[in-house]
Motif scaffolding. Structure first.
Motif, PDB file in Angstrom:
ATOM      1  N   LYS A   1     -10.786  52.730  65.138  1.00  0.00           N
ATOM      2  CA  LYS A   1      -9.829  52.615  64.033  1.00  0.00           C
ATOM      3  C   LYS A   1      -9.452  54.023  63.566  1.00  0.00           C
ATOM      4  O   LYS A   1     -10.313  54.858  63.283  1.00  0.00           O
ATOM      5  CB  LYS A   1     -10.460  51.805  62.888  1.00  0.00           C
TER       6      LYS A   1
ATOM      7  N   VAL B   1      -7.073  50.422  66.607  1.00  0.00           N
ATOM      8  CA  VAL B   1      -6.472  49.874  65.384  1.00  0.00           C
ATOM      9  C   VAL B   1      -5.915  51.081  64.655  1.00  0.00           C
ATOM     10  O   VAL B   1      -6.678  51.965  64.236  1.00  0.00           O
ATOM     11  CB  VAL B   1      -7.506  49.126  64.519  1.00  0.00           C
ATOM     12  N   SER B   2      -4.591  51.164  64.570  1.00  0.00           N
ATOM     13  CA  SER B   2      -3.990  52.364  64.004  1.00  0.00           C
ATOM     14  C   SER B   2      -3.248  52.062  62.711  1.00  0.00           C
ATOM     15  O   SER B   2      -2.368  51.215  62.657  1.00  0.00           O
ATOM     16  CB  SER B   2      -3.023  53.003  65.006  1.00  0.00           C
ATOM     17  N   SER B   3      -3.600  52.795  61.680  1.00  0.00           N
ATOM     18  CA  SER B   3      -2.819  52.808  60.443  1.00  0.00           C
ATOM     19  C   SER B   3      -1.723  53.847  60.606  1.00  0.00           C
ATOM     20  O   SER B   3      -1.666  54.526  61.628  1.00  0.00           O
ATOM     21  CB  SER B   3      -3.689  53.216  59.258  1.00  0.00           C
TER      22      SER B   3
ATOM     23  N   ASN C   1      -2.102  46.751  64.360  1.00  0.00           N
ATOM     24  CA  ASN C   1      -1.887  47.109  62.956  1.00  0.00           C
ATOM     25  C   ASN C   1      -1.624  45.822  62.198  1.00  0.00           C
ATOM     26  O   ASN C   1      -1.350  44.784  62.796  1.00  0.00           O
ATOM     27  CB  ASN C   1      -0.705  48.088  62.818  1.00  0.00           C
TER      28      ASN C   1
ATOM     29  N   ASN D   1      -6.835  48.497  56.892  1.00  0.00           N
ATOM     30  CA  ASN D   1      -7.113  48.457  58.324  1.00  0.00           C
ATOM     31  C   ASN D   1      -8.588  48.647  58.667  1.00  0.00           C
ATOM     32  O   ASN D   1      -8.974  48.406  59.811  1.00  0.00           O
ATOM     33  CB  ASN D   1      -6.249  49.497  59.055  1.00  0.00           C
ATOM     34  N   ASP D   2      -9.419  49.085  57.710  1.00  0.00           N
ATOM     35  CA  ASP D   2     -10.854  49.137  57.995  1.00  0.00           C
ATOM     36  C   ASP D   2     -11.365  47.711  58.205  1.00  0.00           C
ATOM     37  O   ASP D   2     -12.015  47.412  59.204  1.00  0.00           O
ATOM     38  CB  ASP D   2     -11.616  49.802  56.833  1.00  0.00           C
TER      39      ASP D   2
ATOM     40  N   ALA E   1      -9.946  46.195  61.315  1.00  0.00           N
ATOM     41  CA  ALA E   1     -10.627  46.670  62.525  1.00  0.00           C
ATOM     42  C   ALA E   1     -11.920  45.899  62.765  1.00  0.00           C
ATOM     43  O   ALA E   1     -12.255  45.574  63.915  1.00  0.00           O
ATOM     44  CB  ALA E   1     -10.908  48.166  62.409  1.00  0.00           C
TER      45      ALA E   1
ATOM     46  N   ILE F   1     -14.923  54.086  63.120  1.00  0.00           N
ATOM     47  CA  ILE F   1     -13.915  54.237  62.066  1.00  0.00           C
ATOM     48  C   ILE F   1     -13.665  55.729  61.889  1.00  0.00           C
ATOM     49  O   ILE F   1     -14.523  56.458  61.376  1.00  0.00           O
ATOM     50  CB  ILE F   1     -14.383  53.579  60.756  1.00  0.00           C
TER      51      ILE F   1
ATOM     52  N   LYS G   1     -14.577  50.882  54.136  1.00  0.00           N
ATOM     53  CA  LYS G   1     -15.329  51.212  55.357  1.00  0.00           C
ATOM     54  C   LYS G   1     -16.692  50.529  55.324  1.00  0.00           C
ATOM     55  O   LYS G   1     -17.186  50.042  56.335  1.00  0.00           O
ATOM     56  CB  LYS G   1     -15.474  52.727  55.510  1.00  0.00           C
TER      57      LYS G   1
END
Ligand code: GLU
Length: 234
Positions: free
Chosen positions: A9, A47-49, A130, A145-146, A149, A163, A213
């Motif tokens: 992530k 997993v991209s923010s 995303n 997105n944490d 993910a 992360i 997180k």
């Protein structure tokens, strides 16, 4: 560290570090790491923010905290920029998966996502996930997105979650406030005390902070998925 299938992530602060669209400052090294993982026979899901941050300069807004529809428009235009930016650093194809909480709660859609991920990985494609920010209202959002993910790691049956952020782990206090704060190198069990230590985000670009997180690590480790909080600039 032993793993075969990993979810990586990457936070907005790494994708769009200068608050002015996305660039390759950190992504190039992260992409090298992912390629090295693939070359070692490991499967990687990204997993991209960063879609909102990437689109920020392209949508007019008069406030440091734009309205939700304005952010959704930023995400819509920024997602394209972000994907194009990631693809620059890979020879293998990337694929885009935009998902919501609603998708993950619905059994049929959950299975569809699982099968899609499996086939993409079998074909050497790197899935890039995303949140579907444009259509997601509050009740449909994972929100950050944490946590997304962690849910993706569960769907994909990954054995490890990295992360990548702008902090290199969990500290007893926010190290930006107290530089002498002690780092917890390993956390065997996530207790309420650990949640207490995690303060909110202090970055204007990122949405999550340490709290999300810890939530993500809680979800993942409860299901046997080792979770690492890593400084993505390193
Ligand atoms: N989905 C949002 C974006 O791509 C980010 C959410 C988050 O940072 O956790 O900008």
């Amino acid at each position: 560290m032993k793993y075969n299938r990993v979810v990586v992530k990457v936070g907005s602060a790494l994708v769009a570090p200068d608050a002015n669209g996305c660039n390759g400052k950190y992504l190039l090294s992260i992409a090298r790491f992912i390629t090295a993982c693939q070359n070692a026979g490991k499967e990687v899901i990204l997993v991209s923010s960063g879609s909102v941050a990437a689109g920020r300069a392209l949508i007019q807004h008069g406030s440091p905290n734009p309205s939700i529809p304005t952010k959704q428009a930023m995400a819509s235009v920024g997602q394209m920029k972000m994907m194009a930016n990631w693809q620059r650093f890979f020879d293998v194809p990337l694929s885009q998966l935009l998902i919501t909480h609603g998708d993950l709660k619905d059994r049929k859609r959950y299975i569809n996502i699982k099968n899609t991920l499996r086939i993409l990985l079998e074909n050497g494609v790197i899935p890039v996930v995303n949140e579907n920010d444009t259509g997601a209202t509050d009740e449909l959002k994972v929100g950050d997105n944490d946590n997304l993910a962690a849910l993706v790691a569960l769907v994909a049956e990954a054995d490890c979650l990295f992360i990548l952020s702008d902090v290199d782990g969990v500290y007893e206090q926010d190290p930006r406030v107290n530089p002498a704060a002690k780092k917890l190198c390993e956390i065997a069990k996530i207790t309420p005390k650990i949640y207490q230590m995690a303060s909110g985000t202090s970055n204007v670009i990122a949405t999550g902070g340490m709290q999300t997180k810890i939530q993500a690590a809680d979800k993942a480790t409860e299901n046997g998925i080792d979770t690492y909080i890593i400084d993505g600039a390193d």
